[in-house]
Design a protein around this motif. Structure first.
Motif, PDB file in Angstrom:
ATOM      1  N   ARG A  20       0.821  -1.215   0.000  1.00 30.51           N
ATOM      2  CA  ARG A  20       0.000   0.000   0.000  1.00 30.51           C
ATOM      3  C   ARG A  20       0.854   1.264   0.000  1.00 30.51           C
ATOM      4  NH1 ARG A  20      -2.751  -3.034  -1.301  1.00 30.51           N
ATOM      5  NH2 ARG A  20      -2.666  -1.535  -2.999  1.00 30.51           N
ATOM      6  N   GLU A  21       2.168   1.129  -0.112  1.00 28.57           N
ATOM      7  CA  GLU A  21       3.059   2.281   0.007  1.00 28.57           C
ATOM      8  C   GLU A  21       2.799   3.336  -1.064  1.00 28.57           C
ATOM      9  OE1 GLU A  21       7.904   2.942   0.215  1.00 28.57           O
ATOM     10  OE2 GLU A  21       7.019   1.145   1.077  1.00 28.57           O
ATOM     11  N   LEU A  22       2.275   2.939  -2.215  1.00 28.46           N
ATOM     12  CA  LEU A  22       2.033   3.887  -3.296  1.00 28.46           C
ATOM     13  C   LEU A  22       0.634   4.500  -3.254  1.00 28.46           C
ATOM     14  CD1 LEU A  22       3.777   1.933  -6.196  1.00 28.46           C
ATOM     15  CD2 LEU A  22       4.736   3.691  -4.691  1.00 28.46           C
ATOM     16  N   ASP A  23      -0.128   4.175  -2.211  1.00 26.83           N
ATOM     17  CA  ASP A  23      -1.479   4.721  -2.085  1.00 26.83           C
ATOM     18  C   ASP A  23      -1.491   6.127  -1.506  1.00 26.83           C
ATOM     19  OD1 ASP A  23      -2.306   2.299  -3.020  1.00 26.83           O
ATOM     20  OD2 ASP A  23      -3.360   1.680  -1.200  1.00 26.83           O
ATOM     21  N   GLY A  24      -0.337   6.580  -0.977  1.00 26.94           N
ATOM     22  CA  GLY A  24      -0.260   7.893  -0.354  1.00 26.94           C
ATOM     23  C   GLY A  24       0.457   8.901  -1.233  1.00 26.94           C
TER      24      GLY A  24
ATOM     25  N   ARG B 206       9.949  -2.310   3.589  1.00 23.21           N
ATOM     26  CA  ARG B 206       8.876  -1.478   4.148  1.00 23.21           C
ATOM     27  C   ARG B 206       9.486  -0.398   5.045  1.00 23.21           C
ATOM     28  NH1 ARG B 206       3.845  -4.023   3.197  1.00 23.21           N
ATOM     29  NH2 ARG B 206       4.151  -5.143   1.233  1.00 23.21           N
TER      30      ARG B 206
END
Length: 203
Positions: free
Chosen positions: A76-80, A112
């Motif tokens: 989910r790191e690219l969701d922000g 992460r």
């Protein structure tokens, strides 16, 4: 409620250098990660701290964030706010040369934010009999903060060297420093204080 006054270093210290890499965008390109003003200057203070730690027998653990080129480990790191960054094989992913990493140094690659998540750090710290972790690097509000929280929950004494960390923005940087101080009173320390504390270990 009164709190026990803690020393800057309790027991055995370890300096944890978090994600100081070649990292930024090439000239003319927009960075995939935001950087606060003064970020580079904060990172430039770290090599002297690493050198003092070496002189005083304090173990140093270097962390490198690196992602597979097929992006499978981003989660989910690219969701922000962050775009694709620090891919394996890219020159900017390498640990900054100014740190002077040696072949026999402790270097851990992570996928992460937290240095504890999915890495061998806990095993290494047990082997080093670490009690106090002193953290430098970036980002204050992301990888440094999340590593601090995990270290706190593993019952380490945690210190953040506040002039040797920098964040995604000034407001986020300051908020993260306050949050870490909330968890452990006296966590925020200067590089000058830490340099002195390292020297005191060998006096």
């Amino acid at each position: 409620m009164s709190q026990q006054q803690r020393q800057l270093i309790e027991g055995r210290p370890v300096l944890v250098v978090i994600d100081i890499q070649g990292g930024g965008a090439a000239e003319g390109e927009e960075s995939a990660i935001p950087f606060m003003p003064g970020y580079a200057e904060a990172m430039d203070r770290v090599p002297a701290l690493v050198a003092r730690a070496r002189e005083c027998g304090v173990p140093v653990v270097f962390f490198q964030e690196a992602h597979r080129r097929d992006l499978v480990d981003f989660g989910r790191e690219l969701d922000g706010a962050e775009g694709v960054h620090l891919l394996e094989g890219d020159p900017g992913t390498e640990i900054a040369a100014a740190l002077g990493v040696r072949p026999d140094d402790y270097v851990i690659r992570k996928r992460r934010y937290s240095c504890f998540f999915g890495t061998e750090l806990e095993i290494l710290l047990k082997g080093l009999r670490a009690e106090t972790l002193l953290m430098v690097g970036g980002h204050t509000d992301v990888c440094v903060h999340y590593t601090f929280v995990d270290a706190h929950q593993h019952d380490y004494f945690c210190r953040v060297v506040e002039d040797c960390v920098a964040g995604s923005g000034l407001e986020a940087h300051e908020a993260a420093l306050r949050a870490m101080e909330y968890l452990q009173t006296g966590a925020r320390r200067s590089s000058e204080e830490v340099m002195t504390a390292f020297a005191d270990l060998v006096r």
